[in-house]
Design an enzyme around this catalytic site. Sequence first.
Site, PDB file in Angstrom:
ATOM      1  N   GLY A 205      -1.896  16.179 -83.828  1.00 13.09           N
ATOM      2  CA  GLY A 205      -0.932  15.854 -82.783  1.00 13.09           C
ATOM      3  C   GLY A 205       0.122  14.891 -83.277  1.00 13.09           C
ATOM      4  O   GLY A 205      -0.024  14.264 -84.340  1.00 13.09           O
ATOM      5  N   PRO A 207       2.488  11.470 -83.360  1.00 15.77           N
ATOM      6  CA  PRO A 207       2.092  10.055 -83.235  1.00 15.77           C
ATOM      7  C   PRO A 207       2.140   9.579 -81.792  1.00 15.77           C
ATOM      8  O   PRO A 207       3.066   9.897 -81.042  1.00 15.77           O
ATOM      9  CB  PRO A 207       3.142   9.325 -84.097  1.00 15.77           C
ATOM     10  CG  PRO A 207       3.652  10.345 -85.047  1.00 15.77           C
ATOM     11  CD  PRO A 207       3.607  11.654 -84.312  1.00 15.77           C
ATOM     12  N   THR A 209      -0.095  10.230 -79.366  1.00 17.79           N
ATOM     13  CA  THR A 209      -0.657  11.109 -78.341  1.00 17.79           C
ATOM     14  C   THR A 209      -2.092  10.760 -77.974  1.00 17.79           C
ATOM     15  O   THR A 209      -2.626  11.347 -77.026  1.00 17.79           O
ATOM     16  CB  THR A 209      -0.588  12.570 -78.814  1.00 17.79           C
ATOM     17  OG1 THR A 209      -1.171  12.680 -80.115  1.00 17.79           O
ATOM     18  CG2 THR A 209       0.849  13.048 -78.870  1.00 17.79           C
ATOM     19  N   GLY A 210      -2.724   9.860 -78.688  1.00 19.05           N
ATOM     20  CA  GLY A 210      -4.056   9.405 -78.300  1.00 19.05           C
ATOM     21  C   GLY A 210      -5.175   9.959 -79.153  1.00 19.05           C
ATOM     22  O   GLY A 210      -6.315  10.054 -78.679  1.00 19.05           O
ATOM     23  N   LYS A 211      -4.918  10.292 -80.411  1.00 20.02           N
ATOM     24  CA  LYS A 211      -5.965  10.854 -81.272  1.00 20.02           C
ATOM     25  C   LYS A 211      -7.064   9.825 -81.553  1.00 20.02           C
ATOM     26  O   LYS A 211      -8.253  10.127 -81.429  1.00 20.02           O
ATOM     27  CB  LYS A 211      -5.343  11.351 -82.580  1.00 20.02           C
ATOM     28  CG  LYS A 211      -4.280  12.422 -82.388  1.00 20.02           C
ATOM     29  CD  LYS A 211      -3.763  12.946 -83.708  1.00 20.02           C
ATOM     30  CE  LYS A 211      -2.950  11.912 -84.460  1.00 20.02           C
ATOM     31  NZ  LYS A 211      -1.687  11.577 -83.767  1.00 20.02           N
ATOM     32  N   HIS A 427      34.958   8.679 -72.115  1.00 19.16           N
ATOM     33  CA  HIS A 427      34.043   9.438 -72.982  1.00 19.16           C
ATOM     34  C   HIS A 427      32.748   9.776 -72.228  1.00 19.16           C
ATOM     35  O   HIS A 427      32.322  10.942 -72.201  1.00 19.16           O
ATOM     36  CB  HIS A 427      33.733   8.615 -74.235  1.00 19.16           C
ATOM     37  CG  HIS A 427      32.854   9.312 -75.220  1.00 19.16           C
ATOM     38  ND1 HIS A 427      33.325   9.915 -76.354  1.00 19.16           N
ATOM     39  CD2 HIS A 427      31.499   9.509 -75.239  1.00 19.16           C
ATOM     40  CE1 HIS A 427      32.323  10.454 -77.025  1.00 19.16           C
ATOM     41  NE2 HIS A 427      31.195  10.211 -76.369  1.00 19.16           N
ATOM     42  N   GLU A 428      32.113   8.760 -71.618  1.00 23.44           N
ATOM     43  CA  GLU A 428      30.857   8.998 -70.912  1.00 23.44           C
ATOM     44  C   GLU A 428      31.077   9.814 -69.637  1.00 23.44           C
ATOM     45  O   GLU A 428      30.228  10.637 -69.267  1.00 23.44           O
ATOM     46  CB  GLU A 428      30.183   7.666 -70.588  1.00 23.44           C
ATOM     47  CG  GLU A 428      29.856   6.807 -71.796  1.00 23.44           C
ATOM     48  CD  GLU A 428      28.967   7.523 -72.807  1.00 23.44           C
ATOM     49  OE1 GLU A 428      28.210   8.442 -72.398  1.00 23.44           O
ATOM     50  OE2 GLU A 428      29.052   7.192 -74.000  1.00 23.44           O
TER      51      GLU A 428
END
Length: 676
Positions: A205, A207, A209-211, A427-428
């Site tokens: 998975g 980085p 994600t809870g491995k 621009h935004e």
Amino acid sequence: MNNNGRGRRSTIGTYLIIALIALMLSGVIRAMTPDANSKEVKFSEFSQHLEKGEFKSINITERKLTGTKKTDEIEYTYAPSGLEINWLEEKILFPMLEEKKIELDSKPPKSEYSLLNILPTLLMLAAMGFLFYFMMSQGGNRQAFQFGKNRARLYKSDDKSITFKDVAGLEEEKVELSEIVDFLKNPAKYNKLGARIPKGVLLVGQPGTGKTYISKATAGEAGVPFFTISGSDFVEMFVGVGASRVRDLFGEAKRNAPCIVFIDEIDAVGRRRGAGLGGGNDEREQTLNQLLVEMDGFDANLGIIILAATNRPDVLDPALLRPGRFDRQVVIGMPDIKGREEIFKLYTKNKPLDDDVSPEILAKRTPGFSPADIENLINEAALLTARRNGTKIRMDEIEEATTKVMAGPQKKSRVISEAEKKLTAYHEAGHAIVMRATPDADPVHQITIIPRGMAGGFTMWLPEEDRFFETRGHMVNTIKHLLGGRVAEELKLEDISTGASNDLERATAIAREMITRYGFSEKLGPVSFSSNDEVFLGRDFSTRQNYSDEIAAEVDREIRRMLEECYAETKKILQDNDEAFERVAQALLLVETLDGDQFERLFTGEADPETIKEEVDSENKRIARMNKKEAAETAKFIEEEEKKDMLDKMDNLPEEKGMGIDIKVNVKDDEPKDAE
């Protein structure tokens, strides 16, 4: 018993060190004390004694002259130079020898290098050797030379262990790992059926994600010891250390079976062999070979489960992934909207939230966030609340924390000229108008011209639902959104700036992916011209172009054609919505930040910039009053906690016989009272 024995050994060692130091000092003193039977004199004195005939014998060596008197046994020594000894021999010594007035002693003088003289050196060497042995025999320092010992940390299960109930958003993954838990708890059930539980499970998975977290939960759920180590902890600069650590780790795991061994970032040691660097006998490959042997050498149902985590399964050696080693791969993906809602509930369980905070709304506003991102977001919101001396985490803090995590902190102190501020506003506004006017586009969530991180401003949009696949139409719309800022500068300012450089890079990358990877070009057809071979140490050192130069030129022409078409369509969108475009830009110049609702009202014409400014000023005053009230409550809470802490310390003061502590409290009244 062990501690007492160790203490006795330390005491004996201390006494021996003191004794060695005393012997060494005594030897030094003896060596420095002059010998009573020997006297070193000057050349003039020695020659006078010799000329007067006071020596009965004389001994000549290369380094010195030694003369013995007739009246006593004292030896007079002198170390002359070559010229001096020649003069003595020619003028005095040879004539006296011819006349037999003096004897020439052929025996060598007493050696200077007696045992007493070298005793200090011997004692020093013995003391250093004993000190080295004593230091290495201590528990803490012994590890300095134990290179082959593994560095795994052991966690034993207790009441505070993490279990599956502490893991949110990974329901299918927990089902996959529950078989391992059941096997560790009830191995007889599987042995009876002749079933073989997977020896190794590879968690794959991105980085965050809870491995690692779900691995600890698996061990806590099973109630077994949990060994955790990183792949980089095996490899050292010394050849053979990694393999020794692997053997030691698995040996310790066997002694603690049933247990779980977790290897984090296994790609650090398990990369594909045959890179051509260092040959086939380098340290990393030796470590990998030993790991393969240990994993395939277990007896059936021994009770040791190996979990490993990586975000690069493509670089692992095929021997690691074959059945019998890592039999099963469990993909730990990004949580969906339901998983994010459960994760928000888990991380906000013990935090004071305001009434307007809803985990369901937060889950919708954080697509693509990993569990680590969500935990960091909630922590940032708590820090922002503490910064304003608040008592509850509001939705405003969570919104600011979300933006901070994605784009960086605000830089309100930066001095910006009016010209640059106007450029950023148009621009935004151009980005936002194109998003709103494009069919099936994601809604605009926030627009700001306040600098954050490396950006002078930004426009944030949030998808209404999770998207796992991209369509051709949506990718074309994304290119238009990115080009909106550059087109807005051209239309309103009659000039263009470098602020759109990142937008152009992203737009070009999307167009290239559409043509070379996904086959979205009508001219080139449904053909993929990209290579799936990624560059990494151990396989390829350069990417391979699997198409001709003629096709490469055609790809470049298709990319340019697609971008020019999107640019023309973007310009038409902004020209057709010029009034809304102007309202949004002017509102940004007044209030600097617009949320999604304010932008929608400006786009439809329900509100003008002045109305938005009045609403923002009113809301800021309301928030200031709330902040002042909460700050007072926080100050009162801190004062009460300090009083409580002081009283607790006073209650814990030691009591002694015949002694007491008098506490006087001065009370201020309108009229002073006489002291009693």
